[in-house]
Design an enzyme around this catalytic site. Sequence first.
Site, PDB file in Angstrom:
ATOM      1  N   ASN A   8       0.872  -1.185   0.000  1.00  0.00           N
ATOM      2  CA  ASN A   8       0.000   0.000   0.000  1.00  0.00           C
ATOM      3  C   ASN A   8       0.905   1.229   0.000  1.00  0.00           C
ATOM      4  O   ASN A   8       1.331   1.704   1.047  1.00  0.00           O
ATOM      5  CB  ASN A   8      -0.915  -0.031   1.231  1.00  0.00           C
ATOM      6  CG  ASN A   8      -1.942   1.086   1.240  1.00  0.00           C
ATOM      7  OD1 ASN A   8      -1.819   2.057   0.509  1.00  0.00           O
ATOM      8  ND2 ASN A   8      -2.948   0.952   2.088  1.00  0.00           N
ATOM      9  N   ARG A  65      -2.107  -1.404  -3.947  1.00  0.00           N
ATOM     10  CA  ARG A  65      -3.063  -0.302  -3.959  1.00  0.00           C
ATOM     11  C   ARG A  65      -2.650   0.677  -5.057  1.00  0.00           C
ATOM     12  O   ARG A  65      -1.494   1.083  -5.145  1.00  0.00           O
ATOM     13  CB  ARG A  65      -3.046   0.431  -2.617  1.00  0.00           C
ATOM     14  CG  ARG A  65      -3.959   1.652  -2.589  1.00  0.00           C
ATOM     15  CD  ARG A  65      -3.498   2.636  -1.557  1.00  0.00           C
ATOM     16  NE  ARG A  65      -4.388   3.794  -1.458  1.00  0.00           N
ATOM     17  CZ  ARG A  65      -4.037   4.958  -0.939  1.00  0.00           C
ATOM     18  NH1 ARG A  65      -2.812   5.124  -0.465  1.00  0.00           N
ATOM     19  NH2 ARG A  65      -4.888   5.951  -0.877  1.00  0.00           N
ATOM     20  N   HIS A 154     -10.685   6.388  -1.423  1.00  0.00           N
ATOM     21  CA  HIS A 154     -10.843   5.571  -0.211  1.00  0.00           C
ATOM     22  C   HIS A 154     -11.771   4.378  -0.464  1.00  0.00           C
ATOM     23  O   HIS A 154     -12.413   3.868   0.451  1.00  0.00           O
ATOM     24  CB  HIS A 154     -11.412   6.406   0.952  1.00  0.00           C
ATOM     25  CG  HIS A 154     -10.487   7.432   1.497  1.00  0.00           C
ATOM     26  ND1 HIS A 154     -10.934   8.636   2.015  1.00  0.00           N
ATOM     27  CD2 HIS A 154      -9.141   7.455   1.611  1.00  0.00           C
ATOM     28  CE1 HIS A 154      -9.914   9.358   2.415  1.00  0.00           C
ATOM     29  NE2 HIS A 154      -8.806   8.659   2.175  1.00  0.00           N
ATOM     30  N   ARG A 215      -6.072  19.531   3.718  1.00  0.00           N
ATOM     31  CA  ARG A 215      -6.834  19.862   2.506  1.00  0.00           C
ATOM     32  C   ARG A 215      -8.112  20.600   2.867  1.00  0.00           C
ATOM     33  O   ARG A 215      -8.751  20.309   3.866  1.00  0.00           O
ATOM     34  CB  ARG A 215      -7.175  18.595   1.718  1.00  0.00           C
ATOM     35  CG  ARG A 215      -5.983  17.821   1.240  1.00  0.00           C
ATOM     36  CD  ARG A 215      -6.392  16.539   0.537  1.00  0.00           C
ATOM     37  NE  ARG A 215      -5.425  15.483   0.776  1.00  0.00           N
ATOM     38  CZ  ARG A 215      -5.703  14.188   0.716  1.00  0.00           C
ATOM     39  NH1 ARG A 215      -6.929  13.782   0.430  1.00  0.00           N
ATOM     40  NH2 ARG A 215      -4.765  13.301   0.960  1.00  0.00           N
ATOM     41  N   VAL A 305      -9.124   9.277  12.931  1.00  0.00           N
ATOM     42  CA  VAL A 305     -10.004  10.185  13.659  1.00  0.00           C
ATOM     43  C   VAL A 305     -11.347   9.523  13.939  1.00  0.00           C
ATOM     44  O   VAL A 305     -11.874   9.596  15.055  1.00  0.00           O
ATOM     45  CB  VAL A 305     -10.201  11.498  12.875  1.00  0.00           C
ATOM     46  CG1 VAL A 305     -11.209  12.403  13.579  1.00  0.00           C
ATOM     47  CG2 VAL A 305      -8.870  12.218  12.687  1.00  0.00           C
ATOM     48  N   GLU A 356      -7.689  -1.643   5.025  1.00  0.00           N
ATOM     49  CA  GLU A 356      -7.556  -1.580   3.570  1.00  0.00           C
ATOM     50  C   GLU A 356      -6.661  -2.690   3.039  1.00  0.00           C
ATOM     51  O   GLU A 356      -6.913  -3.244   1.957  1.00  0.00           O
ATOM     52  CB  GLU A 356      -7.009  -0.215   3.171  1.00  0.00           C
ATOM     53  CG  GLU A 356      -7.950   0.933   3.467  1.00  0.00           C
ATOM     54  CD  GLU A 356      -7.315   2.289   3.229  1.00  0.00           C
ATOM     55  OE1 GLU A 356      -7.546   2.862   2.153  1.00  0.00           O
ATOM     56  OE2 GLU A 356      -6.600   2.766   4.130  1.00  0.00           O
TER      57      GLU A 356
END
Length: 372
Positions: A8, A65, A154, A215, A305, A356
Site C-alpha cells: 500500500n 493499492r 478511499h 486539505r 479520527v 484496507e
Amino acid sequence: MSKVLVLNSGSSSIKYRLYDGDRVLDRGTVERIGEPGGGPSDHTGAIRQILDGLDLTGLTVVGHRVVHGGRRFTAPTLVDDEVLAAITDLVPLAPLHNPANLAGIEVARQALPEVPQVAVFDTAFHHTLPDSAATYAIDREVAQRYSIRRYGFHGTSHAYVSRRTAELLDRPYEEINTITLHLGNGASACAVAGGRSVATSMGMSPLEGLVMGTRSGDLDPTIMFHLRREGGLGVDEIDDLLNHRSGLLGLSGVNDMRELLARRAAGDEAATLAFDVYCRRITGYVGAYYALLGRVDAVTFTAGVGEHAAPVRAAALAGLDRLGITIDPDRNDGRGDRFISPDGAEVAVCVIGTDEEREIARAARAVVTAGS
C-alpha cells in the site's frame, strides 16, 4: 493456505502486509521515503528493502493499492504491460499517488517475475455512482476531453467498512444502506446502498468534500480565481495552499486531531473554530446522504479520527435525533468495533476499524482464483 503480499504505497510511505489466508505473517511501514534524514531515498529502494526482509516462500500473488483507475479500471486487475501503461497514462489525474503505486508494481514485477501482480484501485468501488452523481455541471465536451468527473477515493476502506457494518448488524450486505465516514488525515463520506457506492464526497481528486488534515475540502471555485487575480498566486502555489496548507492545519496551525482536541479543551479559539468547521461539514454530508438513500440502517465511523476521536463523533451527529441518529455517550467512549448508538435506535451508529490491506488481499486473491 495461500500467501498474499500487499503493498500500500503512499506519496512518502509504504505499508506492507504478508498474509497466509486471513492470518498476518508479517507487517510494517516504511516511512519518510525521500525525506532528508528519513528512510530510503525513493520508493524503488523502499520496496526492495521490504522484499529483502520477508520470507516469500509460497507467495501466490502481490496486491497493490493504486489510487486512480480512471474510468477504465472498475475492478481489481491482473497487471501486464498494457495495464501498467494505462495506469501510467492516469498519472495526471493523481500526480502525487499513482507514480508511487507504479514504482511498487514495477519493482515487485522485476523481483518476483513468476508471481502474479494485481492492482486494486481506490476509485473502483465508486464506479457504481449514477451519472447524476458523477457528472459535474460544466460543458460536456470539455469534461469529456479532459476526463473531468467524480471518481471518488478511499474505495477499499469504504468497501471493507460497509461490509463489516453488515456483519455487525447480522444482516445481508445487499439489503442495508450505510453512510460510511472515513476520517483520517484524508477524509471522505460515502453513501452505500446494498453494497454499491451511490454518492461520495471526494471528486475528481481527493481535494473535494470534507475538511481534512491539510486539505480544504469543498470551497467556492471563485476563491482560486480571486487568489490568482488579486493575490498574484500561480497555479502551483494555489495547488500547494489547498492541498498542503489548508484544512485543520490552515485553520488552527495543527493537523493532528489529538493536538487540536487538546488545544480546544484549553480554550484555544482557532482550534475550537477548526473543530466546529470540521464537524459541521460532516453533519451536512450525513444529512444529504440520508436524503439520497431515503432509508439509512447505519452510520459508521472509521480511520484514525473516526475510530479514536469521540468528541468528533458526538459533534458530527449532534442534532440529528429527528432522523433517528443518536449516540450513547458511554458507548462512544469505548474501544474496538462496536455500536455507539443506544439499544433500539432507528439508525445504528458504529465504529469499525478499517483494514484496507485486508481488503486488497481479499481482492487480489479473488482475481488469481478466478483466473486459475
